[in-house]
Enzyme design. Structure first.
Site, PDB file in Angstrom:
ATOM      1  N   LYS A  34      98.339  61.955 101.900  1.00  0.00           N
ATOM      2  CA  LYS A  34      97.338  61.352 102.681  1.00  0.00           C
ATOM      3  C   LYS A  34      97.702  59.492 102.703  1.00  0.00           C
ATOM      4  O   LYS A  34      97.839  58.818 103.827  1.00  0.00           O
ATOM      5  CB  LYS A  34      96.031  61.615 102.563  1.00  0.00           C
ATOM      6  CG  LYS A  34      95.066  60.962 103.588  1.00  0.00           C
ATOM      7  CD  LYS A  34      94.370  59.687 103.094  1.00  0.00           C
ATOM      8  CE  LYS A  34      93.537  59.967 101.700  1.00  0.00           C
ATOM      9  NZ  LYS A  34      92.873  58.735 101.257  1.00  0.00           N
ATOM     10  N   SER A  41      89.903  55.493 100.017  1.00  0.00           N
ATOM     11  CA  SER A  41      91.156  54.909 100.528  1.00  0.00           C
ATOM     12  C   SER A  41      91.148  54.992 101.803  1.00  0.00           C
ATOM     13  O   SER A  41      91.733  55.832 102.446  1.00  0.00           O
ATOM     14  CB  SER A  41      92.180  55.736  99.767  1.00  0.00           C
ATOM     15  OG  SER A  41      92.181  55.651  98.418  1.00  0.00           O
ATOM     16  N   LYS A  74      95.701  48.698  98.459  1.00  0.00           N
ATOM     17  CA  LYS A  74      95.628  50.056  97.887  1.00  0.00           C
ATOM     18  C   LYS A  74      96.740  50.674  98.555  1.00  0.00           C
ATOM     19  O   LYS A  74      97.329  51.522  97.924  1.00  0.00           O
ATOM     20  CB  LYS A  74      94.588  50.697  98.445  1.00  0.00           C
ATOM     21  CG  LYS A  74      94.312  52.089  97.767  1.00  0.00           C
ATOM     22  CD  LYS A  74      94.272  52.364  96.423  1.00  0.00           C
ATOM     23  CE  LYS A  74      94.083  53.618  95.813  1.00  0.00           C
ATOM     24  NZ  LYS A  74      92.823  54.323  96.013  1.00  0.00           N
TER      25      LYS A  74
END
Length: 314
Positions: free
Chosen positions: A248, A103, A179
């Site tokens: 995050k 990611s 994403k």
């Protein structure tokens, strides 16, 4: 670019964690030669019986592999393994392929792609969705970004690890942008479903009946359809994704929104809630634990009679 084939391709896999462990195993079971690298020797021990060979250095992996996959926490770690002295960039030959399934932050993926292009090394940004369950079942949603011919060549790998592979765009960063959007929705769906079920319990409604109605109506989402029946209703707080990692990802989405000038009220609110969860449960706390925090705010434990003090029923 020719399609990737087991007979002529050695795969390197960096990041043998919760996701990387089953993903590397699937690639090995697909008859690929797979070399693994991780900072934790125990991680490599877990996959050794499956035939994943451990390598001692990134330089060795760079020299020996035709395709290298990274499954790492963030862009900082990805850039470290690629750009550091003795890292992948120094040791991968022109024409070799790096697939970042982490990611990562889209802007940094784009910059990494530009750097590798100057060295004639190919890059795809191909993050995934589906969690540990999807990784273990090889049903991950995979969202590659990059040149169509490179994505097509890598499809044999993606099809071993996932079921829904969508080429997002020609830019290497497009998959990582996707994403950010996906995880924003995932976190929001989970959080809203928790608040809704706690509210329903406060109103005296049976949570199982609430889910029956919601999942056959317009309120259905991934939280009510999947997380609640499998984990939250039986109060099993092991969904498998931590509040720290989601915070995050939400922070990455918030930063990206600010860069492009998009005002995102809901995204920033959900990020703040996950930040509170990190403060309370720690970075590695499972996101299922958010329910306990929501129940305290609503003043009701799901599955208990209305008016039950959540603090007395943990």
């Amino acid at each position: 670019m020719e399609p990737i084939h087991p007979a002529r391709t050695t795969i390197g896999f960096i990041g043998i964690g919760k996701m990387g462990t089953p993903m590397s195993r699937h690639l090995r079971r697909g008859d690929f030669t797979v070399l693994g690298f991780d900072s934790d020797p125990a991680a490599l021990d877990r996959v050794a019986p499956d035939g994943v060979e451990s390598v001692a250095t990134l330089a060795e992996m760079g020299r020996r592999c035709d395709v290298i996959i990274t499954m790492l926490p963030n862009s900082d770690v990805v850039e470290d393994v690629v750009l550091s002295e003795g890292g992948l960039a120094e040791n991968m030959a022109p024409g070799k392929l790096l697939i970042d399934m982490s990611s990562s932050f889209p802007r940094r993926t784009a910059a990494l792609g530009e750097f590798l292009t100057r060295r004639e090394i190919l890059l795809l940004g191909a993050p995934v969705s589906g969690g540990v369950v999807g990784a273990e079942a090889a049903t991950l949603a995979i969202m590659p970004g990059g040149p169509a011919e490179v994505v097509e060549a890598a499809m044999p790998l993606f099809e071993i690890m996932g079921k829904n592979i969508v080429h997002i765009g020609e830019e290497v960063e497009s998959g990582h942008a996707m994403k950010c959007v996906n995880n924003f929705l995932s976190a929001t769906n989970l959080l809203s479903s928790m608040e809704a079920l706690a509210f329903a319990a406060k109103l005296g409604l049976d949570p199982e009946k609430v889910l029956d109605v919601v999942n056959s109506g317009s309120g259905r989402n991934s939280g009510t359809h999947d997380k609640w029946p499998r984990f939250l209703l039986p109060r099993d707080f092991t969904i498998g994704f931590t509040v720290g990692l989601m915070h995050k990802d939400l922070t990455m989405g918030s930063d990206l929104a600010r860069e492009v000038g998009a005002t995102m009220f809901i995204l920033n609110h959900v990020r703040e809630v996950y930040g509170l969860a990190v403060s309370r449960f720690g970075f590695d706390g499972d996101q299922g634990l958010l329910l306990e925090m929501i129940e305290e705010w609503v003043g009701q434990t799901v599955g208990q009679p209305p008016g039950t003090d959540p603090k007395k029923n943990k």
